[in-house]
Design a protein around this motif. Sequence first.
Motif, short mmCIF file in Angstrom:
data_model
loop_
_atom_site.label_atom_id
_atom_site.label_comp_id
_atom_site.label_asym_id
_atom_site.label_seq_id
_atom_site.Cartn_x
_atom_site.Cartn_y
_atom_site.Cartn_z
N LYS A 156 0.79 -1.16 0.08
CA LYS A 156 -0.03 -0.04 -0.03
C LYS A 156 0.76 1.25 0.00
CE LYS A 156 -0.59 0.23 4.98
NZ LYS A 156 -1.76 0.20 6.13
N GLU A 157 2.09 0.98 0.27
CA GLU A 157 3.10 2.45 0.39
C GLU A 157 3.96 2.74 -0.86
OE1 GLU A 157 3.58 3.53 5.06
OE2 GLU A 157 4.80 1.53 4.44
N ASP A 158 4.18 3.75 -1.23
CA ASP A 158 5.03 4.33 -2.37
C ASP A 158 6.13 4.65 -2.03
OD1 ASP A 158 4.86 7.35 -3.19
OD2 ASP A 158 3.04 6.42 -2.16
N ILE A 159 7.59 4.38 -2.73
CA ILE A 159 8.90 4.68 -2.16
C ILE A 159 9.08 6.16 -1.99
CG2 ILE A 159 11.06 5.12 -3.00
CD1 ILE A 159 11.05 2.22 -3.99
N LEU A 160 8.08 7.26 -3.23
CA LEU A 160 8.20 8.47 -3.24
C LEU A 160 7.81 9.20 -1.90
CD1 LEU A 160 7.54 9.50 -6.74
CD2 LEU A 160 9.78 9.97 -5.52
N SER A 161 6.65 8.71 -1.48
CA SER A 161 5.94 9.28 -0.15
C SER A 161 6.79 8.65 1.20
CB SER A 161 4.59 8.72 -0.07
OG SER A 161 3.82 9.01 -1.25
N LYS A 162 7.76 7.86 1.37
CA LYS A 162 8.43 7.44 2.12
C LYS A 162 9.79 8.21 2.44
CE LYS A 162 7.67 4.29 4.62
NZ LYS A 162 6.77 4.27 5.84
N ILE A 241 17.89 24.18 8.93
CA ILE A 241 17.43 22.72 8.47
C ILE A 241 16.18 23.16 7.53
CG2 ILE A 241 18.26 21.09 10.07
CD1 ILE A 241 15.71 21.16 11.39
N ALA A 242 16.14 22.34 6.46
CA ALA A 242 15.03 22.59 5.66
C ALA A 242 14.54 21.18 5.06
CB ALA A 242 15.57 23.28 4.28
N PHE A 243 13.29 20.99 4.73
CA PHE A 243 12.91 19.55 4.33
C PHE A 243 12.12 19.68 2.79
CE2 PHE A 243 12.93 19.75 8.69
CZ PHE A 243 13.82 18.76 9.28
N VAL A 244 12.27 18.82 2.09
CA VAL A 244 11.71 18.71 0.86
C VAL A 244 11.30 17.35 0.57
CG1 VAL A 244 12.00 19.17 -1.83
CG2 VAL A 244 13.57 20.38 0.02
N ASN A 245 9.76 17.58 0.15
CA ASN A 245 8.93 16.30 -0.10
C ASN A 245 8.71 16.32 -1.59
OD1 ASN A 245 8.64 15.28 2.54
ND2 ASN A 245 6.96 16.66 2.90
N THR A 246 8.67 15.12 -2.31
CA THR A 246 8.14 15.04 -3.75
C THR A 246 6.51 14.84 -3.72
OG1 THR A 246 10.17 14.04 -4.68
CG2 THR A 246 8.08 14.00 -6.02
N GLU A 256 8.98 14.58 -17.52
CA GLU A 256 8.45 14.70 -16.13
C GLU A 256 8.25 16.27 -15.36
OE1 GLU A 256 12.67 13.82 -15.07
OE2 GLU A 256 11.28 12.85 -16.50
N ARG A 257 7.42 16.46 -14.98
CA ARG A 257 7.22 17.82 -14.29
C ARG A 257 7.03 17.41 -12.81
NH1 ARG A 257 2.26 21.18 -15.93
NH2 ARG A 257 3.21 22.79 -14.86
N VAL A 258 8.06 17.81 -12.04
CA VAL A 258 8.08 17.44 -10.52
C VAL A 258 7.87 18.70 -9.58
CG1 VAL A 258 9.57 16.43 -8.89
CG2 VAL A 258 9.91 15.64 -11.38
N PHE A 259 6.82 18.48 -8.75
CA PHE A 259 6.55 19.47 -7.95
C PHE A 259 6.90 19.16 -6.44
CE2 PHE A 259 3.60 19.83 -11.47
CZ PHE A 259 3.68 21.31 -11.78
N LEU A 260 7.65 19.96 -5.75
CA LEU A 260 8.26 19.79 -4.56
C LEU A 260 7.98 20.91 -3.58
CD1 LEU A 260 12.13 19.85 -5.98
CD2 LEU A 260 10.60 17.67 -5.38
N GLU A 261 7.59 20.11 -2.28
CA GLU A 261 7.18 20.99 -1.27
C GLU A 261 8.33 21.24 -0.36
OE1 GLU A 261 2.83 20.35 0.70
OE2 GLU A 261 4.18 18.79 1.27
N ILE A 262 8.59 22.51 -0.02
CA ILE A 262 9.52 22.84 0.81
C ILE A 262 9.28 23.47 1.88
CG2 ILE A 262 11.65 24.36 0.82
CD1 ILE A 262 11.85 24.13 -2.24
N PHE A 263 9.88 22.77 3.18
CA PHE A 263 9.55 23.37 4.56
C PHE A 263 10.93 23.92 5.06
CE2 PHE A 263 6.07 20.61 3.91
CZ PHE A 263 4.86 21.07 4.48
N ILE A 264 10.81 25.20 5.50
CA ILE A 264 12.20 25.67 6.31
C ILE A 264 11.91 26.11 7.34
CG2 ILE A 264 14.11 27.37 5.76
CD1 ILE A 264 14.04 27.44 3.06
#
Length: 269
Positions: A156-162, A241-246, A256-264
């Motif tokens: 049920k889980e995918d690599i990108l979300s992990k 620090i900063a965190f980036v999610n796909t 591909e168009r990749v949309f990244l979510e960034i939290f600083i």
Amino acid sequence: MERNTYRTSQLVEILGVSRDALRYYEGQGIVKPNQNEMNNYRQYDDYDIYTLMVADFYKKRSLSMKEVRKLQIGSEIAELETILKTKAEQLEETIRNQKYMLQKIKETKTFCEELKDHLNQYSIRQLPTYKVLGEFSDFNAFLEYPTILEKMNLTKEDILSKIMRKFTVDENGLLDSKMLIVEKCTAMQKEKMECYLQYPNCIYTIVEDGRYQNGTNDIKYEVFDSTLKWGNEQGYKLKGIAFVNTRLITYLENKERVFLEIFIPIEEK
């Protein structure tokens, strides 16, 4: 006593099944209709109709035709109860997985809806709580990916979300990075002796990466420079620090168009 006989076309009307379904039941050995020697038509009788209704009864309770055939041979009620108990457990697991998938669909749909409002825009947002399960060196370090697989449910889980990229930053920009293996959770699910990411205030933005937008260029320095510039203008002090999610990947012109979510994370004012 002579029993009534029915042709295939009549069973289609009587039971509401297709001809293909009748052939399937016959192929599985559920029914064995006689054939009229005069015209070679299949002839079903009253017992065949009843047998087909029983097969449908158990089919609608998730039994396979093999299991139905076994019941036809003969079984005790206790044996049937065991089969149904197993089917219930399997179905409950399926429902849990489907609910999990539905939640993922809703989250991705919400991201699509919010994309236009946050793409290349800045705001303050809380980082969702993540449990850190492990780490590895880099996104493209594919030979290290078995480490991720050990920490996830492949059904049920995918690599990108992990995975989540963690950067170390200062007022001048990026210093270094590593990949975290994470699991999104709620505050209620937190356990002692575990490592969690939890930051109530972060500079938040979404950026587009990928070959369609940027070719083979690495945009991370440009992105962080502009984000940090905005933070300095607003008077925010960084935590370093900063965190980036796909969050989303789509394609245009086979690129591909990749949309990244960034939290600083920032210090509270």
